[in-house]
Design a protein around this motif. Structure first.
Motif, PDB file in Angstrom:
ATOM      1  N   MET A   1       0.920  -0.872   0.231  1.00 31.06           N
ATOM      2  CA  MET A   1       0.080  -0.085   0.177  1.00 31.06           C
ATOM      3  C   MET A   1       0.877   0.984   0.004  1.00 31.06           C
ATOM      4  N   SER A   2       0.863   2.090  -1.084  1.00 30.68           N
ATOM      5  CA  SER A   2       1.433   3.433  -0.608  1.00 30.68           C
ATOM      6  C   SER A   2       0.818   4.360   0.665  1.00 30.68           C
ATOM      7  N   GLU A   3       2.100   5.135   0.152  1.00 29.57           N
ATOM      8  CA  GLU A   3       1.921   6.981   1.384  1.00 29.57           C
ATOM      9  C   GLU A   3       0.163   7.156   1.201  1.00 29.57           C
ATOM     10  N   SER A   4       0.147   6.888   0.341  1.00 27.85           N
ATOM     11  CA  SER A   4      -0.889   8.189  -0.563  1.00 27.85           C
ATOM     12  C   SER A   4      -2.130   7.646  -0.020  1.00 27.85           C
ATOM     13  N   THR A   5      -2.330   5.805  -0.233  1.00 27.91           N
ATOM     14  CA  THR A   5      -3.676   5.200   0.397  1.00 27.91           C
ATOM     15  C   THR A   5      -3.469   4.854   1.608  1.00 27.91           C
ATOM     16  N   ALA A   6      -2.331   4.679   2.529  1.00 31.23           N
ATOM     17  CA  ALA A   6      -2.140   4.519   3.514  1.00 31.23           C
ATOM     18  C   ALA A   6      -3.014   5.218   4.803  1.00 31.23           C
ATOM     19  N   PRO A   7      -3.541   4.478   5.278  1.00 31.12           N
ATOM     20  CA  PRO A   7      -4.994   5.398   6.372  1.00 31.12           C
ATOM     21  C   PRO A   7      -4.870   5.700   7.117  1.00 31.12           C
ATOM     22  N   LYS A   8      -5.177   7.293   7.738  1.00 35.34           N
ATOM     23  CA  LYS A   8      -4.680   8.064   8.198  1.00 35.34           C
ATOM     24  C   LYS A   8      -5.035   7.722   9.968  1.00 35.34           C
ATOM     25  N   PRO A   9      -4.036   8.323  11.005  1.00 38.54           N
ATOM     26  CA  PRO A   9      -4.068   7.216  12.564  1.00 38.54           C
ATOM     27  C   PRO A   9      -5.718   7.941  12.380  1.00 38.54           C
ATOM     28  N   GLN A  52     -18.932  11.440  16.887  1.00 34.91           N
ATOM     29  CA  GLN A  52     -19.000  12.364  15.724  1.00 34.91           C
ATOM     30  C   GLN A  52     -17.820  12.094  15.266  1.00 34.91           C
ATOM     31  N   LYS A  53     -16.869  12.072  13.854  1.00 38.33           N
ATOM     32  CA  LYS A  53     -15.724  11.633  14.110  1.00 38.33           C
ATOM     33  C   LYS A  53     -15.520  13.010  12.429  1.00 38.33           C
ATOM     34  N   CYS A  54     -14.147  13.522  12.977  1.00 30.11           N
ATOM     35  CA  CYS A  54     -13.420  14.782  12.244  1.00 30.11           C
ATOM     36  C   CYS A  54     -12.199  14.286  11.898  1.00 30.11           C
ATOM     37  N   ASN A  55     -12.715  14.420  10.229  1.00 35.78           N
ATOM     38  CA  ASN A  55     -11.551  13.881   9.612  1.00 35.78           C
ATOM     39  C   ASN A  55     -10.860  15.070   9.128  1.00 35.78           C
ATOM     40  N   LEU A  56      -9.348  15.016   9.554  1.00 34.47           N
ATOM     41  CA  LEU A  56      -8.417  16.123   9.390  1.00 34.47           C
ATOM     42  C   LEU A  56      -7.576  15.637   8.263  1.00 34.47           C
ATOM     43  N   PRO A  57      -6.603  16.339   7.661  1.00 32.87           N
ATOM     44  CA  PRO A  57      -5.901  16.146   6.607  1.00 32.87           C
ATOM     45  C   PRO A  57      -4.672  15.078   7.009  1.00 32.87           C
ATOM     46  N   THR A  58      -4.165  15.083   8.239  1.00 36.59           N
ATOM     47  CA  THR A  58      -3.201  13.936   8.392  1.00 36.59           C
ATOM     48  C   THR A  58      -3.823  13.006   9.124  1.00 36.59           C
ATOM     49  N   GLU A 175     -13.630  21.514  14.162  1.00 38.91           N
ATOM     50  CA  GLU A 175     -12.792  21.261  13.535  1.00 38.91           C
ATOM     51  C   GLU A 175     -11.295  22.018  14.552  1.00 38.91           C
ATOM     52  N   ALA A 176     -11.878  23.137  14.571  1.00 38.30           N
ATOM     53  CA  ALA A 176     -10.535  23.997  15.475  1.00 38.30           C
ATOM     54  C   ALA A 176     -10.035  23.012  16.920  1.00 38.30           C
ATOM     55  N   ILE A 177     -11.265  22.731  17.480  1.00 34.74           N
ATOM     56  CA  ILE A 177     -11.187  22.207  18.640  1.00 34.74           C
ATOM     57  C   ILE A 177      -9.725  20.828  17.996  1.00 34.74           C
ATOM     58  N   ALA A 208     -22.935   4.319  28.807  1.00 35.53           N
ATOM     59  CA  ALA A 208     -23.270   4.859  27.681  1.00 35.53           C
ATOM     60  C   ALA A 208     -22.106   3.896  26.788  1.00 35.53           C
ATOM     61  N   HIS A 209     -20.536   4.727  26.795  1.00 35.69           N
ATOM     62  CA  HIS A 209     -19.817   4.395  26.242  1.00 35.69           C
ATOM     63  C   HIS A 209     -20.305   2.286  25.393  1.00 35.69           C
ATOM     64  N   ARG A 210     -21.010   1.654  25.609  1.00 32.57           N
ATOM     65  CA  ARG A 210     -21.279   0.535  25.297  1.00 32.57           C
ATOM     66  C   ARG A 210     -22.362   0.593  24.469  1.00 32.57           C
ATOM     67  N   GLY A 211     -23.373   1.903  24.718  1.00 33.33           N
ATOM     68  CA  GLY A 211     -23.929   1.922  24.061  1.00 33.33           C
ATOM     69  C   GLY A 211     -24.927   2.544  23.088  1.00 33.33           C
ATOM     70  N   ALA A 212     -23.310   3.805  22.296  1.00 37.24           N
ATOM     71  CA  ALA A 212     -23.959   3.790  20.787  1.00 37.24           C
ATOM     72  C   ALA A 212     -24.008   3.343  20.056  1.00 37.24           C
ATOM     73  N   LYS A 213     -24.386   4.238  19.285  1.00 37.79           N
ATOM     74  CA  LYS A 213     -24.855   3.166  17.924  1.00 37.79           C
ATOM     75  C   LYS A 213     -23.908   3.778  16.915  1.00 37.79           C
ATOM     76  N   GLU A 214     -23.457   2.910  15.712  1.00 42.13           N
ATOM     77  CA  GLU A 214     -22.786   3.107  14.536  1.00 42.13           C
ATOM     78  C   GLU A 214     -23.013   4.191  13.352  1.00 42.13           C
ATOM     79  N   GLY A 215     -22.769   5.559  13.498  1.00 40.62           N
ATOM     80  CA  GLY A 215     -23.304   6.775  12.468  1.00 40.62           C
ATOM     81  C   GLY A 215     -22.002   6.763  11.394  1.00 40.62           C
ATOM     82  N   CYS A 216     -22.549   8.116  10.468  1.00 44.16           N
ATOM     83  CA  CYS A 216     -21.485   8.710   9.577  1.00 44.16           C
ATOM     84  C   CYS A 216     -20.800   9.752  10.440  1.00 44.16           C
ATOM     85  N   ALA A 217     -19.572   9.840   9.636  1.00 48.59           N
ATOM     86  CA  ALA A 217     -18.432  10.715   9.933  1.00 48.59           C
ATOM     87  C   ALA A 217     -18.961  11.903   9.212  1.00 48.59           C
TER      88      ALA A 217
END
Length: 218
Positions: A1-9, A52-58, A175-177, A208-217
């Motif tokens: 897998m190339s660096e450009s397609t490697a999953p972000k941390p 919720q997920k927040c996708n940053l460049p890196t 995003e700022a946070i 509660a940590h065990r009860g959250a439902k899967e969703g979109c980013a």
């Protein structure tokens, strides 16, 4: 897998919302998580847990969000929610001066008792009501932007004015946070936690940590 397609941390960040009742904390989170707004939102009882997920460049930040009740009778429970939090949104209503006073109280408490280095954002919500003034309606803003911004700068806080109703600046706050969280404080993201909302009885906070439902980013 190339660096450009490697999953972000991907890392988890605990975030707590604090502020007086009816300033729009739950509405801000609902806008961020589901891009939705409910005009007559029921008050939060105890706390609600959302993710919720927040996708940053890196990297990808997975926010584990504790939306606390603003009623005074729940105030003593706040440390239960902000303990070990890496970030906090302290929210006030730009039309209600007492809500900024309460926000300053929460900032002081976080600075005194929360984790060292916690990232705090001061958020003036209901910006749409200030916009109504420009359209010739009754003047509603009671807290000047400059006043709150000066306080935030003095205390080293991020500062935004938002509207949960229109969505203005809501994404920008999170995003700022996410960008401000030091990498040294990040923990690897655990499996099985996605976007969602759950009302959490105050006696079952950890469950509660065990009860959250899967969703979109975001």
């Amino acid at each position: 897998m190339s660096e450009s397609t490697a999953p972000k941390p991907s890392s988890s960040v605990k975030l707590v919302l604090l502020g007086e009742a009816a300033v729009g904390k739950s509405s801000l989170v609902l806008r961020f998580v589901n891009n939705d707004f409910q005009e007559n939102k029921e008050p939060t009882i105890g706390a609600a847990f959302l993710t919720q997920k927040c996708n940053l460049p890196t990297r990808t930040i997975k926010f584990e969000i504790w939306d606390t009740a603003g009623q005074e009778r729940f105030a003593s429970l706040a440390p239960m929610y902000y303990r070990n939090a890496q970030s906090a949104l302290v929210v006030y209503d730009i039309t209600k001066p007492t809500s900024l006073t309460k926000a300053k109280h929460w900032v002081a408490e976080l600075q005194r008792q929360a984790s060292p280095g916690i990232v705090i954002a001061l958020v003036g919500n209901k910006l749409d009501l200030a916009s109504a003034e420009e359209e010739g309606e009754e003047e509603l803003r009671a807290i000047p932007t400059a006043e709150a911004k000066a306080y935030a700068e003095e205390e080293g806080l991020l500062f935004y004015e938002t509207s949960a109703k229109t969505g203005e600046n809501v994404q920008s706050v999170f995003e700022a946070i996410a960008n401000a969280i030091p990498e040294s404080t990040l923990k690897p993201r655990g499996p099985g936690l996605g976007a969602g909302r759950q009302e959490v009885p105050v006696v079952n906070v950890e469950d509660a940590h065990r009860g959250a439902k899967e969703g979109c980013a975001c």
